[in-house]
Design a protein around this motif. Structure first.
Motif, mmCIF file in Angstrom:
data_model
loop_
_atom_site.group_PDB
_atom_site.id
_atom_site.type_symbol
_atom_site.label_atom_id
_atom_site.label_comp_id
_atom_site.label_asym_id
_atom_site.label_seq_id
_atom_site.Cartn_x
_atom_site.Cartn_y
_atom_site.Cartn_z
ATOM 1 N N GLU A 26 0.819 -1.210 0.000
ATOM 2 C CA GLU A 26 0.000 0.000 0.000
ATOM 3 C C GLU A 26 0.858 1.268 0.000
ATOM 4 N N GLY A 27 1.905 1.276 0.810
ATOM 5 C CA GLY A 27 2.789 2.436 0.863
ATOM 6 C C GLY A 27 3.467 2.704 -0.474
ATOM 7 N N ALA A 28 4.001 1.655 -1.095
ATOM 8 C CA ALA A 28 4.672 1.818 -2.389
ATOM 9 C C ALA A 28 3.689 2.228 -3.469
ATOM 10 N N ALA A 29 2.514 1.609 -3.487
ATOM 11 C CA ALA A 29 1.529 1.882 -4.538
ATOM 12 C C ALA A 29 0.920 3.277 -4.412
ATOM 13 N N THR A 30 0.575 3.686 -3.202
ATOM 14 C CA THR A 30 -0.033 5.011 -3.054
ATOM 15 C C THR A 30 0.986 6.117 -3.300
ATOM 16 N N THR A 31 2.226 5.900 -2.914
ATOM 17 C CA THR A 31 3.275 6.876 -3.202
ATOM 18 C C THR A 31 3.485 7.016 -4.712
ATOM 19 N N ALA A 32 3.270 5.922 -5.440
ATOM 20 C CA ALA A 32 3.440 5.922 -6.899
ATOM 21 C C ALA A 32 2.229 6.487 -7.634
ATOM 22 N N GLY A 33 1.182 6.832 -6.917
ATOM 23 C CA GLY A 33 0.026 7.456 -7.550
ATOM 24 C C GLY A 33 -1.217 6.602 -7.633
ATOM 25 N N PHE A 34 -1.200 5.410 -7.057
ATOM 26 C CA PHE A 34 -2.374 4.544 -7.073
ATOM 27 C C PHE A 34 -3.235 4.771 -5.832
ATOM 28 N N ALA A 35 -4.501 4.501 -5.971
ATOM 29 C CA ALA A 35 -5.422 4.396 -4.852
ATOM 30 C C ALA A 35 -5.936 2.963 -4.881
ATOM 31 N N GLU A 36 -6.294 2.428 -3.721
ATOM 32 C CA GLU A 36 -6.782 1.044 -3.690
ATOM 33 C C GLU A 36 -8.220 0.994 -4.195
ATOM 34 N N LYS A 37 -8.488 0.007 -5.020
ATOM 35 C CA LYS A 37 -9.824 -0.238 -5.550
ATOM 36 C C LYS A 37 -10.444 -1.366 -4.730
ATOM 37 N N PRO A 38 -11.639 -1.150 -4.219
ATOM 38 C CA PRO A 38 -12.269 -2.231 -3.464
ATOM 39 C C PRO A 38 -12.411 -3.475 -4.341
ATOM 40 N N GLY A 39 -12.118 -4.608 -3.763
ATOM 41 C CA GLY A 39 -12.221 -5.859 -4.503
ATOM 42 C C GLY A 39 -12.704 -6.962 -3.597
ATOM 43 N N ASP A 40 -12.604 -8.170 -4.083
ATOM 44 C CA ASP A 40 -13.005 -9.321 -3.283
ATOM 45 C C ASP A 40 -12.094 -9.449 -2.068
ATOM 46 N N GLU A 41 -12.695 -9.796 -0.960
ATOM 47 C CA GLU A 41 -11.939 -10.032 0.265
ATOM 48 C C GLU A 41 -11.237 -11.384 0.196
ATOM 49 N N VAL A 42 -10.070 -11.458 0.786
ATOM 50 C CA VAL A 42 -9.376 -12.733 0.937
ATOM 51 C C VAL A 42 -10.212 -13.554 1.918
ATOM 52 N N PRO A 43 -10.466 -14.839 1.626
ATOM 53 C CA PRO A 43 -11.237 -15.664 2.559
ATOM 54 C C PRO A 43 -10.619 -15.636 3.957
ATOM 55 N N ALA A 44 -11.460 -15.655 4.960
ATOM 56 C CA ALA A 44 -11.013 -15.550 6.355
ATOM 57 C C ALA A 44 -9.918 -16.555 6.700
ATOM 58 N N ALA A 45 -10.047 -17.790 6.213
ATOM 59 C CA ALA A 45 -9.064 -18.831 6.536
ATOM 60 C C ALA A 45 -7.689 -18.543 5.943
ATOM 61 N N LEU A 46 -7.638 -17.666 4.926
ATOM 62 C CA LEU A 46 -6.365 -17.384 4.245
ATOM 63 C C LEU A 46 -5.809 -15.996 4.560
ATOM 64 N N LYS A 47 -6.493 -15.218 5.395
ATOM 65 C CA LYS A 47 -6.072 -13.833 5.659
ATOM 66 C C LYS A 47 -4.651 -13.706 6.209
ATOM 67 N N SER A 48 -4.181 -14.688 6.955
ATOM 68 C CA SER A 48 -2.825 -14.608 7.492
ATOM 69 C C SER A 48 -1.784 -15.064 6.467
ATOM 70 N N CYS A 49 -2.249 -15.623 5.350
ATOM 71 C CA CYS A 49 -1.344 -16.192 4.350
ATOM 72 C C CYS A 49 -1.350 -15.452 3.012
ATOM 73 N N MET A 50 -2.269 -14.521 2.832
ATOM 74 C CA MET A 50 -2.428 -13.913 1.515
ATOM 75 C C MET A 50 -2.851 -12.455 1.632
ATOM 76 N N VAL A 51 -2.272 -11.634 0.765
ATOM 77 C CA VAL A 51 -2.636 -10.228 0.692
ATOM 78 C C VAL A 51 -2.991 -9.934 -0.759
ATOM 79 N N SER A 52 -4.129 -9.301 -0.968
ATOM 80 C CA SER A 52 -4.546 -8.913 -2.306
ATOM 81 C C SER A 52 -4.811 -7.414 -2.300
ATOM 82 N N TRP A 53 -4.115 -6.691 -3.190
ATOM 83 C CA TRP A 53 -4.267 -5.243 -3.269
ATOM 84 C C TRP A 53 -4.469 -4.891 -4.732
ATOM 85 N N GLN A 54 -5.635 -4.340 -5.070
ATOM 86 C CA GLN A 54 -5.926 -3.976 -6.455
ATOM 87 C C GLN A 54 -5.934 -2.465 -6.579
ATOM 88 N N ALA A 55 -5.218 -1.972 -7.585
ATOM 89 C CA ALA A 55 -5.135 -0.537 -7.808
ATOM 90 C C ALA A 55 -6.340 -0.048 -8.602
#
Length: 174
Positions: free
Chosen positions: A61-90
């Motif tokens: 998030e820090g690198a992307a927003t500094t580069a001019g992106f804003a986060e676009k809401p998207g599908d949530e990572v399933p609860a069971a995988l939240k500690s194992c996966m990060v999804s960030w869509q610009a």
């Protein structure tokens, strides 16, 4: 549809963790997948590093927003995988030049300690693999200005605990 998308992401993560596609891809030598300059071996499985999902998200998030992106809401990572996966869509429509912002984001991540691995660069798609502290990040830019574009950053913990969780999620969503 949503379950199918996460099943595909989980399958990709399992293949990534298992090492499939990391060497000798079918595009090798055809302008497709090639090692990037300064390429390194993938991070070792086991997430023996100091990063957790929250720290990885903060770095992306820090690198992307500094580069001019804003986060676009998207599908949530399933609860069971939240500690194992990060999804960030610009939200590429809010960036002045999404391709330049993508490249600036990747450069900032590399400067922050992510090791650039392989790059797949074909026509309108670029996918770069970066590794850090037991995490693998796929940074993707698809499309061109004025047309359908998608910019995503998806990171997965490559440790055995998360590999097991990805396999369980994949089996559950078959």
């Amino acid at each position: 549809m949503r379950k199918a998308r996460w099943a595909a992401a989980a399958a990709g993560a399992v293949l990534l963790v298992a090492g499939c596609g990391s060497e000798g891809g079918s595009d090798k030598g055809k302008g497709g997948e090639t090692p990037a300059s300064g390429a390194s071996a993938p991070a070792k499985a086991g997430s023996g590093g100091t990063l957790d999902a929250a720290a990885v998200k903060k770095e992306i998030e820090g690198a992307a927003t500094t580069a001019g992106f804003a986060e676009k809401p998207g599908d949530e990572v399933p609860a069971a995988l939240k500690s194992c996966m990060v999804s960030w869509q610009a939200d590429e429509k809010k960036a002045t030049d999404s391709k330049k912002s993508y490249e600036t984001t990747v450069a900032a991540l590399v400067k922050g300690g992510w090791k650039e691995g392989r790059t797949l660069d074909q026509q309108l798609s670029v996918i770069k693999t970066l590794d850090k502290s037991g995490w693998t990040l796929k940074a993707s830019h698809h499309g061109k200005a004025g047309a359908l574009q998608m910019v995503t950053f998806i990171a997965t913990d490559t440790g055995p605990t998360c590999e097991k969780l990805f396999q369980e999620d994949l089996a559950k969503n078959k």
